[in-house]
Design a protein around this motif. Sequence first.
Motif, PDB file in Angstrom:
ATOM      1  N   TYR A   1     -10.134  22.459 -32.947  1.00  0.00           N
ATOM      2  CA  TYR A   1      -9.146  21.945 -33.897  1.00  0.00           C
ATOM      3  C   TYR A   1      -9.484  22.318 -35.326  1.00  0.00           C
ATOM      4  O   TYR A   1     -10.626  22.412 -35.693  1.00  0.00           O
ATOM      5  CB  TYR A   1      -9.033  20.423 -33.794  1.00  0.00           C
TER       6      TYR A   1
ATOM      7  N   HIS B   1     -12.609  21.556 -22.426  1.00  0.00           N
ATOM      8  CA  HIS B   1     -11.222  21.615 -22.921  1.00  0.00           C
ATOM      9  C   HIS B   1     -10.259  22.222 -21.901  1.00  0.00           C
ATOM     10  O   HIS B   1      -9.115  21.782 -21.782  1.00  0.00           O
ATOM     11  CB  HIS B   1     -11.181  22.395 -24.231  1.00  0.00           C
TER      12      HIS B   1
ATOM     13  N   VAL C   1      -5.009  22.524 -34.934  1.00  0.00           N
ATOM     14  CA  VAL C   1      -3.993  23.207 -34.149  1.00  0.00           C
ATOM     15  C   VAL C   1      -2.687  23.170 -34.936  1.00  0.00           C
ATOM     16  O   VAL C   1      -2.379  22.131 -35.536  1.00  0.00           O
ATOM     17  CB  VAL C   1      -3.840  22.520 -32.778  1.00  0.00           C
TER      18      VAL C   1
ATOM     19  N   THR D   1     -11.214  14.479 -30.589  1.00  0.00           N
ATOM     20  CA  THR D   1     -11.149  15.728 -31.336  1.00  0.00           C
ATOM     21  C   THR D   1     -11.630  16.867 -30.436  1.00  0.00           C
ATOM     22  O   THR D   1     -11.770  16.712 -29.221  1.00  0.00           O
ATOM     23  CB  THR D   1     -11.958  15.623 -32.641  1.00  0.00           C
TER      24      THR D   1
ATOM     25  N   MET E   1      -5.775  16.513 -34.009  1.00  0.00           N
ATOM     26  CA  MET E   1      -5.728  17.976 -34.041  1.00  0.00           C
ATOM     27  C   MET E   1      -4.913  18.561 -35.196  1.00  0.00           C
ATOM     28  O   MET E   1      -4.999  19.752 -35.463  1.00  0.00           O
ATOM     29  CB  MET E   1      -5.222  18.522 -32.717  1.00  0.00           C
TER      30      MET E   1
ATOM     31  N   THR F   1     -11.403  19.886 -38.240  1.00  0.00           N
ATOM     32  CA  THR F   1     -11.133  18.496 -37.868  1.00  0.00           C
ATOM     33  C   THR F   1     -12.439  17.734 -37.667  1.00  0.00           C
ATOM     34  O   THR F   1     -12.586  16.598 -38.138  1.00  0.00           O
ATOM     35  CB  THR F   1     -10.265  18.442 -36.600  1.00  0.00           C
TER      36      THR F   1
ATOM     37  N   THR G   1      -4.130  26.695 -33.761  1.00  0.00           N
ATOM     38  CA  THR G   1      -5.468  27.170 -34.069  1.00  0.00           C
ATOM     39  C   THR G   1      -5.465  28.569 -34.688  1.00  0.00           C
ATOM     40  O   THR G   1      -4.723  29.458 -34.261  1.00  0.00           O
ATOM     41  CB  THR G   1      -6.326  27.153 -32.795  1.00  0.00           C
TER      42      THR G   1
END
Length: 346
Positions: free
Chosen positions: A53, A129, A55, A49, A21, A65, A57
Amino acid sequence: MKFNKLGRTELKVSEICLGTMTWGRQNTEQEAHQQMDYALDREINFFDTAELYAVPTIPESYGLTEQYIGTWFKNSGNRDKVILATKIAGEGVPWIRDGSPINASSIRKAVEGSLKRLQTDYIDLYQLHWPNRGHYHFSNAHDFDPFSQDTQAELSNMLEVLETLDALVRDGKIRHIGLSNESAWGTMQYLRLSEQNDLPRVASIQNEYGLLRRYFDHDLAEVSHHENVGLLAYSALAAGALSGKYLDGQIPKGTRGELSEGATYRNSPQSEPAIRAYMALAKEHGLDVCQMGLKFALDRPFMTSVIIGATNMEQLKTDIDAKDIVLSEDVLEGIKQIYVQYPRPI
């Protein structure tokens, strides 16, 4: 390197997972590629990942990423050597699909975006997430309010999510599914709905776990044991706070704390005494406190993989080497006593 089964899947993942991240804010694309090369050389076959990302953010770093991983796949030809995990962002990030919740439409859009950035045609582990309904992670425990949740609406959304993920599995775009920042109730509902409706089964749960935050030791540890849903632990070092680098208000240059004012919330008047105690314990036994913290997490019976993140190669090497140290009974007893004294420092 030790390898563990990912839930009830056929995949075996390295006990250390390469976290990514910082790539796109604290690390350049070249540095990201260097980290992936080194991790693969050290037998790490598991990378994690997220579309969110890098972060901390910001709109400008969204997806960077994944892009860096995609260019590494293209340049190295190593896609088949990596078990790749990514995540769909949850509700509330205004620059990601206008902050929309996780639902059928957002999942399809998110998967297509990730596949394009990653320059691959499949994702090994696709994770949610954080839940739409709110949660106690990211230091939200004091404001967590499950009593405003509509049970039927939440279950209906979960079923919609599983049905959409099932279609993507059938299309070959994702192989397995996982949760992140979930609760015991949420995890059990996903498991129940998948069993009742012959839908993909949750393989893992990615929650914060380390010496300074051990929520998982309670109900979720029991869920993990009985249901074979292993933990992918993030922030085992409390975003670097365990190292002591933020003690006494320090903000070292190049750290996440320098980039974002809110990034050091794990270092606080409540956590500092615990951090100092763990540092003293490590020093007493001739250990690096970060390696001690990582090894403690690695040895937990519910652990599938510990996600490490590093902003330089020295940190990366130190973190990976943690797997080879041994924590004596005296060290484990010291950790227990500190935990009894400071059960919830963050």
